[in-house]
Write a protein that holds these residues in place. Sequence first.
Motif, mmCIF file in Angstrom:
data_model
loop_
_atom_site.group_PDB
_atom_site.id
_atom_site.type_symbol
_atom_site.label_atom_id
_atom_site.label_comp_id
_atom_site.label_asym_id
_atom_site.label_seq_id
_atom_site.Cartn_x
_atom_site.Cartn_y
_atom_site.Cartn_z
ATOM 1 N N LEU A 1 1.006 -1.199 -0.197
ATOM 2 C CA LEU A 1 -0.248 -0.057 -0.068
ATOM 3 C C LEU A 1 0.827 1.348 0.167
ATOM 4 N N HIS B 1 -7.743 2.661 1.134
ATOM 5 C CA HIS B 1 -7.372 2.665 2.677
ATOM 6 C C HIS B 1 -8.225 3.452 4.207
ATOM 7 N N ALA B 2 -9.206 2.443 4.132
ATOM 8 C CA ALA B 2 -10.382 3.444 4.828
ATOM 9 C C ALA B 2 -9.526 2.901 6.456
ATOM 10 N N CYS B 3 -8.976 2.449 6.489
ATOM 11 C CA CYS B 3 -8.618 2.668 8.015
ATOM 12 C C CYS B 3 -6.672 2.998 8.482
ATOM 13 N N GLY B 4 -6.152 3.445 7.399
ATOM 14 C CA GLY B 4 -5.107 4.355 7.625
ATOM 15 C C GLY B 4 -3.881 2.837 7.449
ATOM 16 N N GLY B 5 -4.496 1.629 6.831
ATOM 17 C CA GLY B 5 -3.086 0.769 7.446
ATOM 18 C C GLY B 5 -3.017 0.399 8.687
ATOM 19 N N CYS C 1 -4.779 -2.753 9.069
ATOM 20 C CA CYS C 1 -5.608 -4.337 9.404
ATOM 21 C C CYS C 1 -7.039 -4.461 10.315
ATOM 22 N N ALA C 2 -7.374 -2.919 10.403
ATOM 23 C CA ALA C 2 -9.018 -2.969 10.601
ATOM 24 C C ALA C 2 -9.864 -2.763 9.842
ATOM 25 N N CYS C 3 -9.452 -2.879 8.142
ATOM 26 C CA CYS C 3 -10.808 -3.071 7.418
ATOM 27 C C CYS C 3 -10.294 -3.295 6.006
ATOM 28 N N CYS D 1 -7.724 -1.871 1.599
ATOM 29 C CA CYS D 1 -6.750 -2.042 0.023
ATOM 30 C C CYS D 1 -6.103 -3.525 0.507
ATOM 31 N N LEU E 1 -4.002 -8.496 1.493
ATOM 32 C CA LEU E 1 -4.530 -6.599 2.273
ATOM 33 C C LEU E 1 -3.490 -5.888 2.414
ATOM 34 N N CYS F 1 -1.567 -2.593 3.122
ATOM 35 C CA CYS F 1 -1.337 -2.815 4.024
ATOM 36 C C CYS F 1 -0.357 -3.625 4.773
HETATM 37 S S1 FES Z 1 -5.948 0.133 5.199
HETATM 38 FE FE1 FES Z 1 -7.909 -1.302 6.368
HETATM 39 S S2 FES Z 1 -7.080 -2.923 5.898
HETATM 40 FE FE2 FES Z 1 -5.477 -2.277 4.644
#
Ligand code: FES
Length: 135
Positions: free
Chosen positions: A44, A56-60, A62-64, A67, A101, A103
Amino acid sequence: MHVRTIDPVTATVHLRVLMEDPQSLTGKKDAEVTIKAHKGMNILEACMASGINIEHACGGVCACSTCHVYLEAGAKDVSEATEAEEDRVEEAPGLQRNSRLSCQCELKGDGPVTIRVPSWNRNAVKEDADHHDDH
Ligand code: FES
């Protein structure tokens, strides 16, 4: 998310990026680009630093699962998925055996590594962006 910059002189990793909807990711029509990145960057981060705007909704962290990309080649040159990533990526639409993912997928070797970014990566965002003018 803090994105490290890429120094093209010292960057050794070759990352090939195939895009189903290049216009929305880069603003250009090229469906395939090869970028250079540094070992230790995640996919990412490498893409963002090169103008490929993977969602990358959660900013990288691992919470969405926005990505999500497909790892098409070069699996030996990236980190293996952790259990946390595997649990999370299952939520991504279009899940495949090579789903990652971006990220959480760290570049470990020089590649070439090939990923494919599905078109819905941006579509989901566009639907929310009522005021966004796409021209
Ligand atoms: S940006 Fe959210 S899991 Fe990768």
